[in-house]
Design an enzyme around this catalytic site. Structure first.
Site, PDB file in Angstrom:
ATOM      1  N   HIS A  64       0.853  -1.187   0.000  1.00 52.26           N
ATOM      2  CA  HIS A  64       0.000   0.000   0.000  1.00 52.26           C
ATOM      3  C   HIS A  64       0.893   1.242   0.000  1.00 52.26           C
ATOM      4  CE1 HIS A  64       0.909  -0.569   4.253  1.00 52.26           C
ATOM      5  NE2 HIS A  64       0.381   0.613   4.554  1.00 52.26           N
ATOM      6  N   HIS A  66       1.194   3.912   2.023  1.00 52.41           N
ATOM      7  CA  HIS A  66       1.671   4.633   3.203  1.00 52.41           C
ATOM      8  C   HIS A  66       3.187   4.769   3.127  1.00 52.41           C
ATOM      9  CE1 HIS A  66      -2.062   4.026   5.980  1.00 52.41           C
ATOM     10  NE2 HIS A  66      -2.031   5.238   5.464  1.00 52.41           N
ATOM     11  N   ASP A  68       5.739   4.621   5.119  1.00 50.76           N
ATOM     12  CA  ASP A  68       6.692   3.681   5.716  1.00 50.76           C
ATOM     13  C   ASP A  68       6.878   2.427   4.877  1.00 50.76           C
ATOM     14  OD1 ASP A  68       4.000   3.142   6.548  1.00 50.76           O
ATOM     15  OD2 ASP A  68       4.720   1.790   8.102  1.00 50.76           O
ATOM     16  N   HIS A  69       6.028   2.244   3.887  1.00 45.56           N
ATOM     17  CA  HIS A  69       6.146   1.089   2.992  1.00 45.56           C
ATOM     18  C   HIS A  69       6.608   1.489   1.589  1.00 45.56           C
ATOM     19  CE1 HIS A  69       3.912  -1.878   5.604  1.00 45.56           C
ATOM     20  NE2 HIS A  69       3.585  -0.725   6.173  1.00 45.56           N
ATOM     21  N   HIS A 141      -7.427  -1.881   5.801  1.00 49.37           N
ATOM     22  CA  HIS A 141      -6.511  -0.803   6.178  1.00 49.37           C
ATOM     23  C   HIS A 141      -7.083   0.505   5.638  1.00 49.37           C
ATOM     24  CE1 HIS A 141      -2.724   0.248   7.955  1.00 49.37           C
ATOM     25  NE2 HIS A 141      -2.294   0.865   6.877  1.00 49.37           N
ATOM     26  N   ASP A 212      -0.210  -4.260   5.899  1.00 48.86           N
ATOM     27  CA  ASP A 212      -0.878  -3.823   7.127  1.00 48.86           C
ATOM     28  C   ASP A 212      -2.349  -4.209   7.074  1.00 48.86           C
ATOM     29  OD1 ASP A 212       1.551  -2.703   7.581  1.00 48.86           O
ATOM     30  OD2 ASP A 212       0.849  -0.633   7.708  1.00 48.86           O
ATOM     31  N   HIS A 270       6.589  -5.817  11.646  1.00 51.37           N
ATOM     32  CA  HIS A 270       5.844  -4.559  11.733  1.00 51.37           C
ATOM     33  C   HIS A 270       5.447  -4.285  13.185  1.00 51.37           C
ATOM     34  CE1 HIS A 270       2.754  -1.503  10.755  1.00 51.37           C
ATOM     35  NE2 HIS A 270       3.459  -1.328   9.638  1.00 51.37           N
TER      36      HIS A 270
END
Length: 305
Positions: A64, A66, A68-69, A141, A212, A270
């Protein structure tokens, strides 16, 4: 297959854990065979501590969008180009991945000297390279998010050459056809079915790699019966309401899914930055009370599938 964890923190890095990224080394003798799942900030730096470099990457799967990914992706793509790698690279991820990638390259005056393909995915099978399939499952998510199920094709059983010779089949090209399960006709008119001379096929290995997610219906199908399940365990069991409200899972929920899906092993990752080494061990202990075959991923940990 081997799993190399490059980042195992959630949201922000810590002194010992970077943000999410994981390599899947397919260990194929003739192909690059290196896939990356998620690409948090600093992923290319983390790769320097492994036997691999970005030039060997064949495919990158983003769960996805976000940060941090994802925020490590533009830098990795550019470094791969500056290193002179000519090998093609394919990106997979939700809608918006193309816009993010192309915009980051354009605004920074960057480019890739190698063929770059960007495939925006939806639920369902997204890849079959002749050796394995990859299927995407939608997760729960705040942003569109996917988990990936990677399954090797079954390996054909060994050919019983001794029995074939006893049946009067001469060694040579016919054996190759029979090993593929085909039916051949001998010079005397007899038909020989290769399937009758093959040992049972060896099931291919399988992994379920979650992005996530809060608990959801698709999770069971994604994980069902896999050899290894990699799942987030962002928070401890006592913080279930907070975790689920933000689209995440607890250690206990990850373990419950592993048990229900009948997986071989669970690897948790995670982990919230609130947990130090002892706190992470508590998360693992919570998992093992429900699913004993649980393991904790640290940065640079390597697991065989």
């Amino acid at each position: 297959m081997q799993l190399y964890f490059l980042g195992t923190s959630a949201g922000v890095p810590t002194r010992t854990r970077n943000v999410p990224a994981m390599l899947l080394n397919l260990q194929h003798p003739t192909r690059a065979g290196l896939w990356l799942f998620d690409c948090g900030e600093g992923t290319q730096q983390q790769m320097l501590a492994t036997p691999f470099n970005p030039g060997r990457l064949e495919r990158i799967f983003i769960s996805h969008l976000h940060g941090d990914h994802l925020f490590g992706l533009p830098g990795l793509l550019c470094s791969r180009s500056m290193a002179g790698s000519p090998l093609p690279l394919t990106l997979y991820g939700p809608k918006g991945l193309r816009e993010f990638t192309e915009t980051a390259l354009r605004l920074s005056g960057s480019w890739t000297d190698y063929p770059l393909e960007i495939i925006e995915i939806g639920p369902g099978k997204i890849l079959d390279d002749g050796l394995r399939t990859v299927t995407a499952y939608p997760l729960a998510h705040p942003l569109e998010c996917y988990g990936y199920r990677v399954v090797e094709h079954d390996k054909p059983g060994a050919l019983n050459a001794k029995a074939l010779k006893a049946a009067g089949v001469p060694p040579g090209p016919l054996f190759q056809q029979l090993k593929a399960g085909k039916t051949v006709t001998l010079d005397d008119g007899r038909q020989i079915n290769g399937a009758d001379f093959l040992a049972p096929a060896t099931p291919g290995r399988s992994v379920a790699l979650f992005g996530d997610t809060a608990p959801c219906a698709a999770a069971l199908a994604l994980a069902q019966g896999v050899d290894v399940m990699v799942h987030e365990a962002t928070l401890e069991a006592a913080m279930e309401e907070k975790a689920n409200g933000r689209g995440h899972s607890t250690s206990r929920q990850a373990a419950q899914l592993a048990r229900e899906a009948g997986v071989g092993r669970l690897i948790i990752t995670h982990l919230s930055s609130r947990y130090d080494e002892q706190g992470c061990q508590r998360l693992l202990d919570e998992c093992r009370k429900i699913f004993p075959s649980s393991e904790l991923a640290d940065d640079f940990a390597v697991f065989c599938v």
